[in-house]
Design an enzyme around this catalytic site. Structure first.
Site, short mmCIF file in Angstrom:
data_model
loop_
_atom_site.label_atom_id
_atom_site.label_comp_id
_atom_site.label_asym_id
_atom_site.label_seq_id
_atom_site.Cartn_x
_atom_site.Cartn_y
_atom_site.Cartn_z
N TRP A 358 0.64 -1.29 0.07
CA TRP A 358 0.06 -0.11 0.05
C TRP A 358 0.86 1.20 -0.03
O TRP A 358 0.39 2.34 -0.11
CB TRP A 358 -0.95 0.01 1.18
CG TRP A 358 -0.55 0.30 2.63
CD1 TRP A 358 0.76 -0.41 3.26
CD2 TRP A 358 -0.70 1.15 3.48
NE1 TRP A 358 1.23 0.06 4.29
CE2 TRP A 358 0.12 1.22 4.62
CE3 TRP A 358 -1.61 2.26 3.44
CZ2 TRP A 358 0.25 2.00 5.66
CZ3 TRP A 358 -1.70 3.38 4.48
CH2 TRP A 358 -1.02 3.08 5.68
N ASP A 359 2.10 1.16 0.41
CA ASP A 359 2.98 2.18 0.43
C ASP A 359 2.96 3.07 -0.90
O ASP A 359 3.12 4.09 -0.80
CB ASP A 359 4.68 1.62 0.49
CG ASP A 359 4.67 0.87 1.59
OD1 ASP A 359 3.72 0.25 2.16
OD2 ASP A 359 5.84 0.67 2.30
N GLU A 489 0.92 -1.73 13.04
CA GLU A 489 0.93 -3.27 13.22
C GLU A 489 1.41 -3.87 14.56
O GLU A 489 1.49 -5.18 14.74
CB GLU A 489 1.93 -3.78 12.02
CG GLU A 489 1.49 -3.55 10.73
CD GLU A 489 2.62 -4.00 9.67
OE1 GLU A 489 3.74 -4.12 10.06
OE2 GLU A 489 1.96 -4.13 8.38
N LYS A 601 3.16 1.69 16.12
CA LYS A 601 4.51 1.74 15.31
C LYS A 601 4.47 2.89 14.19
O LYS A 601 5.61 3.32 13.90
CB LYS A 601 4.14 0.25 14.30
CG LYS A 601 5.28 -0.15 13.51
CD LYS A 601 5.04 -1.42 12.75
CE LYS A 601 6.04 -1.76 11.81
NZ LYS A 601 5.90 -2.79 10.90
N GLN A 602 3.12 3.38 13.55
CA GLN A 602 3.14 4.39 12.68
C GLN A 602 1.77 5.06 12.76
O GLN A 602 0.97 4.32 13.44
CB GLN A 602 3.48 3.54 11.24
CG GLN A 602 2.30 2.68 11.03
CD GLN A 602 2.87 1.67 9.63
OE1 GLN A 602 3.30 0.54 10.20
NE2 GLN A 602 2.74 2.22 8.49
C1 BGC Z 1 4.78 -1.13 7.66
C2 BGC Z 1 3.74 -1.28 6.67
C3 BGC Z 1 4.42 -1.28 5.25
C4 BGC Z 1 5.68 -2.32 5.13
C5 BGC Z 1 6.27 -2.05 3.85
C6 BGC Z 1 5.72 -2.28 7.48
O1 BGC Z 1 6.77 -2.04 8.63
O2 BGC Z 1 4.12 -1.21 8.94
O3 BGC Z 1 2.80 -0.41 6.57
O4 BGC Z 1 3.38 -1.49 4.23
O5 BGC Z 1 6.67 -2.05 6.27
O6 BGC Z 1 6.92 -0.61 3.84
#
Ligand code: BGC
Length: 767
Positions: A358-359, A489, A601-602
């Protein structure tokens, strides 16, 4: 303490001094790529110290059979991964009878690496003393041509310093490579053919299962003091997957013995006969010659920088950071080919399989939209359109029906390639970002044609998914989305992740709006699509119920939306009260402890506030920012950029600046202590957003550009360019004033802090 060995410089990434401990990190940081291929900065000569070998070809992947502890229905059978490709850079070297290996030398002095981002080349130089006492000075240049994107070039020079030397160059190609992350230690390449002709060598190999055929080639020219030597190989050794040539050059003390090695790949995605294509490619490269290829390279990069450069005055580290990010994005994806996409590690490592996440939609599209022709962003959208059938199959595997589409979390060819239930089955918010990108593309480019042509079918598949995924609670008389993982996550299988519920509702509303518009304004597209997807008004009415009655967890006490139903039940200890020795928690804590913790986490709720900024007031944004940021550990590379933008909007400039440094120098300074595995390419587009949207305050509203420029006190000024609907606007900000300059002949109206300003061609407008 973050890593800090990279020398600050406006245009280059520089390392000085040899430290075997840093080799793997530098192999990531000094990676080079040209959109079609890329490689880690592995040494050409043999190296017996710790190293992570990696060369990659865009779009060439292998389906590695899934390995999990407990199989769950719905898991994909394999995890497609971008392959470690045959090595063409290798040159074994013998100096006065001894194998040249930096790990075995008695001394290495003046070791220096430079990645010159302005011109697109990588250089390594040093002086070394071998165990046999020979001292040499070495200078190696390497680049991957943007102009001839199947070609890479190495110029390897050795000068004996204290005595005459017999230098034996043994350039090779080796298809006997493996992936460090292979699940079953299988070989991914099947060797087919090895050929040579004069100074040219070829190894053709095919990937097992996916059957991509690749010819890896090399052509070698030997030189003394810059003059070509008419040498052909004294010896050629070959087996079924490797070929190696031997050349000897006797160099007196002070003489320069060098080898030019041209190498690269021709692949069956682009050629019927990859061997013939390789021969022709070598011919083209030789016709140009080393100097011309080098000049073409700097010209091609000059063109890229002309449009996409961001300048920052008065802060070299910040300047180096943004250029490193822009450089890597351009090395990874050129936008020429709609079969390709942007892997989170690009061509710098294996992690994440090089696949699409999804990035791309959530983070990368704005960068490519504003710094390239709009066709590039359209190609990225088309990539998902072309995979719609697979997204429908993917949803069907999980029990969804009637054309509901669930795009994969990770993919190479449209099939899901991720195999952890909490992500594969539950991190479904990715579907929302794909719909949002369609909206964002239209908002920015004004090109509506994509929606009737392709976008609407994608939106309908996504809306159908959300409608079926939501469940009705009689108790609340509202719709819930249960058992999900949000962008954060560090919480799995939670109920009603606010971000997921919000974007689900938005997707349904937006799809209904587009159906209405296409019904009214594009009747022939409308009937084509409706007869294909078999959608009627009764079904749409069911979707609407879900959207209208979506539940959003909210805390009256804190006056904020809750990340998920149970968030307030956690032990809400802020990150600032966590001992530093516990960070990063993903390397220090068990997964179970992480899941129970309040640590984020984000950006999660804040990701929603970023996408849908205009749905909320600034006061609401501030409340949510102040509530969630203190629990956020930013252990995903995608986190600091969103926080930097929001801190800038809220006038928290110190925070905005700190987050900016963190996003732009995440890899250079190795904030997350994992750069050895590769660079974080997709978040680099977020870095671009943190300047343009954060500090520059750029937004598109009602088809017009708006700016709210702010400047961190550490900077004297900064500037960026935007390709807005085929007009290129340059924006330069310094304390107290913003300048606008437009290329071309048409004026452009923009808004600065709400005030309308007309930028006339060839004139500087100062606000
Ligand atoms: C992130 C995801 C991301 C993936 C690839 C993961 O660490 O939590 O949001 O899509 O990394 O960048």
């Amino acid at each position: 303490m973050n890593q800090d060995y990279i020398k600050p410089d406006n245009w280059s990434v520089i390392e000085e001094g040899f430290d075997a401990e840093r080799v793997k990190s530098s192999e990531s940081l000094f990676s080079i790529g040209n959109g079609a291929m890329g490689q880690r900065a592995n040494f050409e000569e043999s190296y017996s110290g710790h190293t992570f070998q990696g060369s990659y070809i865009a779009g060439i992947y292998y389906p590695d059979k899934t390995k999990v502890g407990w199989w769950k229905n719905g898991y994909p059978e394999y995890f497609a991964k971008v392959l470690n490709a045959p090595n063409w850079i290798g040159i074994d070297i013998e100096i006065n009878g001894e194998n040249f290996d930096l790990a075995q030398c008695t001394s290495v002095k003046n070791f220096r690496r430079e990645l010159n981002m302005k011109q697109g080349w990588y250089n390594r130089s040093f002086e070394a003393t071998l165990q046999n006492g020979t001292e040499v000075s070495v200078n190696v240049n390497r680049f991957l041509s943007l102009e001839l994107d199947e070609v890479g070039v190495i110029n390897y020079e050795i000068t004996p310093l204290n005595k005459d030397a017999k230098i034996v160059y043994k350039p090779y190609i080796d298809a006997g490579v493996h992936n460090e992350d292979a699940n079953w230690e299988e070989k991914f390449w099947e060797p087919l053919d090895v050929k040579h002709d004069g100074n040219e060598g070829f190894v053709t190999a095919r990937t097992f299962k996916t059957h991509f055929t690749v010819t890896t080639f090399m052509q070698n020219t030997l030189l003394k003091n810059g003059d070509e030597l008419a040498l052909s190989p004294e010896n050629v050794s070959a087996n079924n997957e490797k070929i190696q040539f031997v050349y000897t050059v006797n160099a007196a003390q002070g003489e320069v013995a060098s080898i030019h090695k041209i190498g690269g790949y021709t692949v069956s995605m682009n050629h019927d006969d990859t061997y013939i294509a390789a021969q022709k490619t070598i011919e083209k490269a030789l016709e140009k010659g080393y100097e011309q290829l080098f000049d073409d390279q700097s010209n091609a990069w000059a063109k890229i920088w002309e449009m996409s450069d961001i300048t920052i005055d008065g802060d070299t580290k910040a300047q180096q950071g943004i250029r490193f990010n822009i450089f890597q994005l351009n090395q990874t994806y050129s936008g020429k080919d709609s079969r390709l996409n942007i892997g989170p590690k690009g061509f710098t490592g294996e992690k994440y399989g090089g696949s699409t996440y999804w990035d791309t939609e959530a983070y990368c599209i704005p960068f490519y939209m504003a710094t390239k022709d709009q066709q590039v962003a359209r190609n990225l959208l088309t990539y998902r359109y072309n995979q719609l059938d697979k997204a429908i199959e993917n949803a069907a595997k999980l029990g969804f029906t009637n054309g509901a589409a669930l795009y994969p979390m990770v993919t190479m060819n449209g099939e899901e390639c991720h195999n952890e239930w909490e992500i594969t089955f539950e991190e479904i918010h990715r579907n929302g970002a794909i719909a949002f990108a369609i909206y964002n593309y239209y908002r920015f480019t004004g090109d509506y044609s994509y929606i009737p042509e392709k976008g609407l079918e994608v939106l309908i598949g996504i809306a159908r998914f959300w409608h079926q995924r939501a469940s009705y609670s009689t108790h609340k008389n509202q719709f819930m989305i249960l058992g999900v993982t949000g962008p954060n996550e560090y919480e799995n299988n939670v109920n009603n992740n606010w971000y997921t519920n919000y974007i689900a509702k938005w997707c349904i509303d937006y799809t209904m709006e587009q159906i209405g518009k296409i019904r009214a304004d594009y009747p022939s597209d409308f009937s084509r699509i409706m007869s294909k997807v078999k959608l009627d008004d009764a079904e749409i009415a069911h979707w609407k119920q879900v959207a209208d009655k979506m539940y959003f967890p909210f805390s009256e006490e804190h006056d904020v939306y809750l990340q998920q139903d149970g968030f307030l039940d956690k032990d809400l200890v802020k990150v600032s009260d966590l001992d530093k020795s516990q960070r990063p928690i993903n390397q220090k804590w068990s997964w179970d402890r992480i899941l129970r913790s309040p640590y984020i986490k984000q950006a999660d709720v804040l990701q929603g506030f970023y996408f849908f900024e205009d749905h909320f007031s600034k006061e609401q944004l501030e409340k949510h920012f102040d509530f969630y940021e203190p629990f956020t550990v930013h252990e995903s590379s995608l986190s600091p950029c969103v926080h930097s933008i929001q801190a800038a909007v809220l006038g928290k400039m110190d925070m905005a600046y700190t987050f900016y440094l963190r996003t732009s120098r995440l890899d250079l300074d190795d904030y997350n202590k994992e750069v050895e595995e590769g660079c974080h390419i997709t978040s680099m587009a977020g870095t671009w957003m943190s300047i343009v949207e954060g500090f520059g305050g750029m937004r598109v509203k009602d088809n017009q550009l708006h700016f709210e420029p702010r400047i961190p006190e550490q900077w004297e000024g900064y500037s960026f360019k935007i390709n807005f609907r085929n007009q290129v606007l340059k924006v330069s900000v310094s304390e107290g004033e913003t300048k606008f300059n437009i290329e071309g002949n048409t004026p452009l109206v923009v808004f600065v802090n709400g005030r309308q300003v007309t930028v006339e061609p060839d004139s500087l407008v100062i606000v």
